[in-house]
Design a protein around this motif. Structure first.
Motif, mmCIF file in Angstrom:
data_model
loop_
_atom_site.group_PDB
_atom_site.id
_atom_site.type_symbol
_atom_site.label_atom_id
_atom_site.label_comp_id
_atom_site.label_asym_id
_atom_site.label_seq_id
_atom_site.Cartn_x
_atom_site.Cartn_y
_atom_site.Cartn_z
ATOM 1 N N ARG A 112 -4.805 0.465 -5.384
ATOM 2 C CA ARG A 112 -5.677 1.357 -4.603
ATOM 3 C C ARG A 112 -6.297 0.631 -3.411
ATOM 4 N N THR A 168 -4.619 2.880 4.769
ATOM 5 C CA THR A 168 -5.241 4.066 5.351
ATOM 6 C C THR A 168 -6.163 3.698 6.516
ATOM 7 N N PHE A 210 -3.495 10.465 -2.923
ATOM 8 C CA PHE A 210 -4.454 9.419 -2.573
ATOM 9 C C PHE A 210 -5.417 9.915 -1.492
ATOM 10 N N THR A 240 -3.714 0.355 -0.692
ATOM 11 C CA THR A 240 -3.452 1.648 -0.055
ATOM 12 C C THR A 240 -4.620 2.054 0.845
ATOM 13 N N GLY A 246 0.788 -1.224 0.000
ATOM 14 C CA GLY A 246 0.000 0.000 0.000
ATOM 15 C C GLY A 246 0.818 1.270 0.000
ATOM 16 N N ARG A 272 1.300 3.912 -3.428
ATOM 17 C CA ARG A 272 0.362 4.958 -3.842
ATOM 18 C C ARG A 272 -0.025 5.885 -2.705
ATOM 19 N N PHE A 273 0.441 5.557 -1.490
ATOM 20 C CA PHE A 273 0.025 6.342 -0.329
ATOM 21 C C PHE A 273 0.668 7.723 -0.367
#
Lengths: 317, 259
Positions: A286, A293, A67, A289, A59, A62-63
């Protein structure tokens, strides 16, 4: 004189034999059990570490601000764009609404059970709280959606319906943990307060709740952690959207777990060979990520809880 | 300030169980009355009925009357909260509020009742009450520290300060020294001697020397056997109870022959 020394030496030996040689079997058991406990600990920690490692490794790529600050509106195919802002907003709004609904109900139920409840009513409440603990989350979702379907017509999707579904899951957890925390408050403190001529309700508010506030916070946070990752009830009650929506009383909202599910379900993107900007596994990335999150949000909440606990816990010095 | 208490034909029940039977006595103002007797004979139960604290336990109830200056504490229009405000209580184990500072513990009776008070009034009350409990000199420099950081004896004196801060008429003490060392015990006994100038004091104690040292009148409670109710056997001036009691049971108890 020498005879005394000899006797004393013999006594020393005897005592030493008594204190050191005994119970070889018990010490063997002790060592075995210690090893077992460590093995069990490792067995429990391994999947956890592996899970966190996998989520972070997949993850982290793209973090970043993009994002966290962009929604999925207008994002399609293998575009190197899009984020989970709308899902983060949805998760925070819906979880907060669920907390606002469940915490007062849960804590007041616990107060009733600990401070007032006697006889059949209290037993019935305890029984139904136990039953509620076991309700499958999808059933809670179906309950909420059919309740609102009766009032607002079929096909309605609102954030608040999801919040109600989540509070059905949350209330029993809050009741249980708060009940235990309130029971831990020593009776002596209640009596001390009564003896000063303080009425019962003020005693509960200012002594019982105040003394147990740290434990209550921990319980609420555990309950939040329990529901923040729920997918199924939100899928049926709140639905799916690509846009940002702050208002739980107006239309569909996205949430992080549903976002993860959606992205994962869309799977690989069939890219044109000449399209360099197209990323085949963008949806999986995604999803990972978003998972990262979600874990970070839960972690932040727990840190916040630690802080509250530290600030409000009874101090000794 | 101090008031007299008259108890007439009091029976105390826990549910159906008769715990204390048929007690009548008068408690004189500005004096120390001690309750002695073997464990389980109902001294503490009886003490708690004097400010309706026993009602906290589900199923507890009384028959008979407890009158303070002629007013029945169990009358229909009497508010138990008001009774506890005018009859304070100190418990066996020191129980300061763990979330409060020393100062807030003294002010607990005011603060918990949501009453407002100017800072200077509050300061006066803290100092007066802590001086009254012989604790001021020991804690005046750390009033904002938690009350649970004090030693056991200091905590108990803090609880006494907390109890007298609400200006009660009567002070009930349920074995206030049983968890304390002899030096703290002595401090509390001295304090009781001073407090009796202003308050009616009732003290339950297992320590007969203590009863003899601090009290003006002594009541001896006894129990016939397990499951039987406790009774008041004899009440008289402390000197009489310890030198020439009327009852054989009292004499046996105070001379250590049983119990």
């Amino acid at each position: 004189m020498s005879a005394t020394t000899e006797t004393q030496g013999a006594a020393t030996d005897r005592v030493r034999g008594m204190l050191t040689g005994a119970d070889a079997g018990r010490r063997r058991t002790d060592r075995t059990m210690t090893v077992l406990v460590y093995v069990a600990f490792l067995a429990a920690i391994t999947p956890l570490v592996s899970l966190i490692w996998t989520v972070v490794a997949n993850g982290i790529e793209r973090f970043g601000p993009d994002f966290l600050l962009f929604s999925m509106r207008g994002v399609f195919g293998g575009m190197d764009a899009g984020g989970a802002y709308h899902a983060i907003v949805g998760t925070l709004v819906i979880t907060l609404s669920a907390t606002v609904i469940s915490v007062p109900i849960g804590i007041m139920t616990a107060i009733y059970l600990v401070e007032y409840g006697r006889g059949p009513l209290a037993r019935a409440v305890t029984f139904f709280v136990d039953v509620m603990t076991g309700i499958p989350s999808i059933v809670a979702g179906l309950f909420a959606i059919s309740l609102f379907g009766l009032i607002m017509g079929p096909g309605v999707r609102l954030g608040i319906i999801g919040a109600i579904a989540l509070s059905v899951l949350m209330i029993p957890v809050v009741v249980r943990s708060s009940e235990e925390m309130l029971k831990l408050v020593p009776n002596e403190l209640r009596e001390a307060s009564y003896a000063l001529g303080v009425p019962k309700w003020l005693t509960i508010v200012k002594v019982v709740l105040r003394t147990s506030v740290a434990g209550l916070t921990t319980g609420v946070l555990l309950a939040i952690a329990r529901v923040i990752g729920e997918t199924a009830p939100l899928l049926v009650t709140v639905g799916v959207t690509d846009s940002i929506n702050f208002n739980p009383f107006d239309g569909r909202m996205m949430t992080l777990p549903v976002f993860i599910y959606r992205q994962f379900q869309q799977g690989l993107v069939p890219c044109q060979p000449d399209d360099a900007a197209c990323i085949t596994d963008i949806n999986y990335m995604r999803a990972w990520t978003a998972a990262l999150t979600l874990i970070l949000i839960v972690m932040l909440l727990n840190l916040l809880g630690r802080l509250v606990t530290k600030l409000f816990a009874p101090k000794l010095r | 300030m101090a008031q007299r208490i008259d108890v007439k034909d009091l029976n105390i029940y826990y549910g159906d169980f008769l715990a204390v039977q048929d007690v009548s006595m008068s408690i004189e103002p500005r004096s120390v009355t001690a309750f002695i007797g073997p464990s389980g004979c109902g001294k503490s139960t009886f003490l708690r009925t004097l400010n309706r604290m026993h009602e906290v336990i589900p199923g507890a109830r009384v028959e008979g009357t407890v009158e303070m200056e002629g007013v029945d504490l169990y009358g229909d229009d009497v508010d138990p909260v008001a009774v506890r405000r005018s009859i304070g209580m100190v418990f066996q184990r020191p129980n300061p509020f763990p979330t409060m500072s020393i100062r807030d513990n003294v002010l607990a009776g005011v603060k918990l009742n949501n009453r407002r008070m100017s800072k200077s009034d509050a300061d006066d009350m803290v100092e007066q009450s802590l001086r009254g409990a012989n604790l001021w000199n020991e804690v005046k420099d750390r009033l904002e520290k938690p009350g649970s950081g004090l030693s056991g004896g200091q905590q108990q004196r803090l609880c006494i300060a907390r109890a007298i801060a609400v200006k009660p008429q009567v002070l009930l003490m349920d074995e206030p020294c049983s968890a304390l060392d002899p030096i703290s015990t002595l401090a509390i006994e001295d304090l009781i001697q001073e407090l009796k100038k202003d308050y009616t004091i009732v003290i339950v104690t297992h320590n007969m020397q203590q009863a003899a040292r601090v009290s003006d009148r002594t009541a001896f409670f006894n129990i016939a056997g397990t499951g039987k109710p406790g009774r008041l056997i004899e009440m008289n001036d402390t000197a009489t109870i310890f030198s020439s009691p009327a009852e054989k049971a009292t004499e046996d108890y105070v001379s250590g022959r049983f119990g």
